[in-house]
Design a protein around this motif. Structure first.
Motif, PDB file in Angstrom:
ATOM      1  N   SER A 167      15.659  -9.197   2.898  1.00  0.00           N
ATOM      2  CA  SER A 167      14.520  -9.087   1.973  1.00  0.00           C
ATOM      3  C   SER A 167      14.011 -10.478   1.606  1.00  0.00           C
ATOM      4  O   SER A 167      12.808 -10.720   1.577  1.00  0.00           O
ATOM      5  CB  SER A 167      14.916  -8.360   0.689  1.00  0.00           C
ATOM      6  N   HIS A 203      11.975 -11.830   4.421  1.00  0.00           N
ATOM      7  CA  HIS A 203      10.613 -11.268   4.474  1.00  0.00           C
ATOM      8  C   HIS A 203       9.726 -11.923   3.417  1.00  0.00           C
ATOM      9  O   HIS A 203       8.588 -12.276   3.678  1.00  0.00           O
ATOM     10  CB  HIS A 203      10.635  -9.753   4.243  1.00  0.00           C
ATOM     11  N   LEU A 204      10.284 -12.091   2.211  1.00  0.00           N
ATOM     12  CA  LEU A 204       9.499 -12.696   1.126  1.00  0.00           C
ATOM     13  C   LEU A 204       9.077 -14.111   1.495  1.00  0.00           C
ATOM     14  O   LEU A 204       7.927 -14.497   1.334  1.00  0.00           O
ATOM     15  CB  LEU A 204      10.356 -12.765  -0.146  1.00  0.00           C
ATOM     16  N   ALA A 249       8.786 -15.405   4.396  1.00  0.00           N
ATOM     17  CA  ALA A 249       7.809 -15.429   5.495  1.00  0.00           C
ATOM     18  C   ALA A 249       6.388 -15.206   4.986  1.00  0.00           C
ATOM     19  O   ALA A 249       5.422 -15.582   5.623  1.00  0.00           O
ATOM     20  CB  ALA A 249       8.176 -14.359   6.517  1.00  0.00           C
ATOM     21  N   LYS A 250       6.262 -14.578   3.797  1.00  0.00           N
ATOM     22  CA  LYS A 250       4.932 -14.257   3.268  1.00  0.00           C
ATOM     23  C   LYS A 250       4.297 -15.412   2.497  1.00  0.00           C
ATOM     24  O   LYS A 250       3.115 -15.409   2.251  1.00  0.00           O
ATOM     25  CB  LYS A 250       5.029 -13.045   2.330  1.00  0.00           C
ATOM     26  N   VAL A 251       5.123 -16.370   2.049  1.00  0.00           N
ATOM     27  CA  VAL A 251       4.537 -17.440   1.229  1.00  0.00           C
ATOM     28  C   VAL A 251       4.136 -18.623   2.112  1.00  0.00           C
ATOM     29  O   VAL A 251       4.681 -18.797   3.209  1.00  0.00           O
ATOM     30  CB  VAL A 251       5.505 -17.925   0.113  1.00  0.00           C
TER      31      VAL A 251
END
Ligand SMILES: C[S@@+](CC[C@H](N)C(=O)[O-])C[C@H]1O[C@@H](n2cnc3c(N)ncnc32)[C@H](O)[C@@H]1O
Length: 261
Positions: free
Chosen positions: A244, A247-248, A250-252
């Motif tokens: 998790s 994933h987080l 990778a989004k920023v």
């Protein structure tokens, strides 16, 4: 990171508080309640003290610590009644890290005392409860003051992130993970093992000064059945957590995240 200064369960009694989210931990202590109560009864019978010292290490701020104290008090009172022996007074030492929400515990004490008095026709137990802030990986109490030490769901918290998880340049050898996982190199489980051995030795050495001769402990903490360090029971949710986080991250936008793991 200085765990002693920052680490604590969520305080208060709100919906996200530890007090309202600790049924898993209660289940664990309930499973071995008979061991806890029999152990404290045995030490009471062996020593018949006027004043019985009991500690709960890593008590946190929920109802679980009160449940176990009540169980202990009732078990000892039952035994003293059967033996026609006067019940002891109880000294209860509640310990956790300094940032624990001790205020919530203290605020709940009047209700707890009322609960203990229920159905006793005024003959309530003499019980003195105090909070002791500090790490159980060191001395907490005076010499020889405790008959029984209890600790549940706390001793698997290590005193620090094992230093052996980092190479000489300070880079993590466990990249992309927050704990031991299937693809961690063997040095990772060794690093945790070494830290546990160091911490637990210090724990036992400290408690040996505080327990009376013949005192007892009931320690409940996470473990695993076999030697395989990648055991589904323990590593499963860490794996989910690190994914998790991955994933987080990778989004920023690209910032310096590489030292987190
Ligand atoms: C999951 S809670 C368990 C609380 C309670 N025993 C129960 O069963 O509900 C773990 C507690 O251990 C405490 N803890 C962790 N490391 C500690 C240390 N070195 N010394 C004292 N308390 C510690 C934490 O602050 C936390 O409150």
């Amino acid at each position: 990171m200085d765990l002693e200064k920052v680490f604590h369960m969520t305080e208060g009694v709100g919906v996200t508080s530890y007090a309202r989210n600790s049924s898993l931990q209660k289940k664990a202590s309930d499973m071995v309640k008979h061991i806890t109560t029999e152990t404290v009864q045995e030490i009471f019978l062996a020593t018949t003290p006027k004043s019985l010292g009991v500690a709960d290490l890593g008590c946190s701020s929920g109802p679980n610590t009160f449940t176990v104290i009540k169980d202990i008090v009732e078990a000892v009172e039952g035994t003293s009644h059967k033996m026609l022996h006067p019940p002891p007074e109880f000294r209860v030492y509640l310990n956790d890290l300094p940032t624990n929400d001790f205020n919530s515990i203290f605020k709940a004490l009047p209700e707890f005392y009322r609960e203990l008095r229920k159905g006793k026709n005024g003959g309530s137990p003499s019980i003195f409860i105090g909070g002791f802030a500090g790490s159980f990986y060191g001395r907490l109490f005076p010499n020889n003051c405790l008959h029984f030490i209890y600790s549940s769901y706390s001793l698997h918290w290590l005193s620090r992130v094992p230093p052996a998880l980092y190479d000489e340049k300070g880079r993590s050898i466990n990249k992309g993970h927050v704990y031991i996982s299937a693809s961690s190199p063997p040095q990772v489980s060794q690093a945790y093992y070494q830290q546990f051995q160091e911490d637990f030795t210090l724990f036992l050495r400290s408690r040996s000064e505080e327990l009376i001769a013949g005192g007892r402990m009931a320690l409940i903490f996470l473990g695993r059945r076999g030697p395989d360090h990648v055991d589904r029971g323990n590593y499963f949710f860490w794996e989910l957590l690190s994914r998790s986080f991955g994933h987080l991250i990778a989004k920023v936008p690209p910032v310096r995240f590489q030292n987190i793991f």
